[in-house]
Enzyme design. Sequence first.
Site, PDB file in Angstrom:
ATOM      1  N   ASP A 163       0.681  -1.179  -0.236  1.00 45.63           N
ATOM      2  CA  ASP A 163      -0.100  -0.050   0.025  1.00 45.63           C
ATOM      3  C   ASP A 163       0.867   1.197   0.004  1.00 45.63           C
ATOM      4  O   ASP A 163       0.875   2.011  -1.061  1.00 45.63           O
ATOM      5  CB  ASP A 163      -0.865   0.023   1.136  1.00 45.63           C
ATOM      6  CG  ASP A 163      -2.045   1.193   1.075  1.00 45.63           C
ATOM      7  OD1 ASP A 163      -2.346   1.617   0.143  1.00 45.63           O
ATOM      8  OD2 ASP A 163      -2.373   1.276   2.252  1.00 45.63           O
ATOM      9  N   CYS A 216     -16.775  -5.648 -20.607  1.00 39.06           N
ATOM     10  CA  CYS A 216     -18.135  -6.059 -20.846  1.00 39.06           C
ATOM     11  C   CYS A 216     -19.267  -5.168 -20.242  1.00 39.06           C
ATOM     12  O   CYS A 216     -20.495  -5.102 -20.521  1.00 39.06           O
ATOM     13  CB  CYS A 216     -18.512  -7.502 -20.206  1.00 39.06           C
ATOM     14  SG  CYS A 216     -18.331  -7.399 -18.415  1.00 39.06           S
ATOM     15  N   CYS A 256      -9.485  -5.350 -19.182  1.00 39.03           N
ATOM     16  CA  CYS A 256     -10.506  -6.476 -19.108  1.00 39.03           C
ATOM     17  C   CYS A 256     -11.244  -6.454 -20.516  1.00 39.03           C
ATOM     18  O   CYS A 256     -10.831  -5.384 -21.152  1.00 39.03           O
ATOM     19  CB  CYS A 256     -11.404  -6.287 -17.993  1.00 39.03           C
ATOM     20  SG  CYS A 256     -12.486  -4.696 -17.949  1.00 39.03           S
ATOM     21  N   CYS A 295     -19.956  -4.007 -14.616  1.00 37.84           N
ATOM     22  CA  CYS A 295     -19.631  -3.295 -13.576  1.00 37.84           C
ATOM     23  C   CYS A 295     -20.066  -1.573 -13.912  1.00 37.84           C
ATOM     24  O   CYS A 295     -20.679  -1.230 -12.745  1.00 37.84           O
ATOM     25  CB  CYS A 295     -18.194  -3.084 -13.143  1.00 37.84           C
ATOM     26  SG  CYS A 295     -17.061  -2.500 -14.861  1.00 37.84           S
ATOM     27  N   CYS A 350     -18.972  -8.291 -11.582  1.00 36.11           N
ATOM     28  CA  CYS A 350     -17.973  -8.650 -12.691  1.00 36.11           C
ATOM     29  C   CYS A 350     -18.060  -9.993 -12.869  1.00 36.11           C
ATOM     30  O   CYS A 350     -17.738 -11.001 -12.177  1.00 36.11           O
ATOM     31  CB  CYS A 350     -16.616  -8.262 -12.069  1.00 36.11           C
ATOM     32  SG  CYS A 350     -15.071  -8.960 -13.125  1.00 36.11           S
TER      33      CYS A 350
END
Length: 277
Positions: free
Chosen positions: A95, A152, A149, A155, A208
């Site tokens: 992080d 699609c 990705c 999301c 997703c």
Amino acid sequence: MTEQIKRLLEKEHIELFGILPIEEVTIIRPTMLPENAKSVVILAVPYDDGTIYHDGVSAYAHVEDYHRFYKELFDRLVPCLEKTFPGKTFCGFADHSPVLEKDAAIKAGLGVMGKNSLLIHPEYGSFLFLGEVITDATLPYSVHEFAYCKACRQCVAACPVGAIGDSGIDATKCLSALSQKKRLSEEEMRLLREHKVAWGCDICQNACPYNRGRKHTEIPFFLTHRHGEFSAQEVENMSDEDFASFAFSWRGRRRICENLYNIAKLDLQGEKTNNFT
């Protein structure tokens, strides 16, 4: 050398890792970068065990803070690496890191970038915590093309506030970001209540396709250091030590408790309505 690292990580139940030369990562905090850094070992650890929660708290916040996991991991792993590679130094980060972790993970072959700005692994989906070990050892590496990705847009369609666009997440709309604000307006509280969000938001992740049928974690820390449903009263009564072990503690007790009470009001209203039908 890669096989030696793989064996050490397997002892920690970690199978997702990749190696990049320092030239292939984006440095965002140069003052944190170890001296003579040459290689970065990127780690992705799945934390989800398949439990479905109904308290409005994101799945990542039901496990104890992953910074603790990585600290304990590096306390064990770094000495083993330095013993395996004599004369070389290794430093662990998670992080708060000198490198842009998500981009590095994609270039290391650990997944693709989702339209919701999350790293998505083909088997474990997006329920992952990233970390890395930076070393002055020159390690064998494999650089992958930065990939996205399949777009699609499920999301995008699932987000109830339209926070996901072609350029990523709009933090001014995102329910997860909203739940972590220090002060909230009445309208913002209404939005969180309407969509039953108390801390973080998994709506886009749950929509997703990559997350359907995903593999679940086998890492002992995330199987044992896990909390069930949260209530505002329980969080209020937690000891400071217990409260500090969860990711929402950084914002303070008031925010998470107010958000949990906010959702409880919705549940109470529903009960009252049902009583009159």
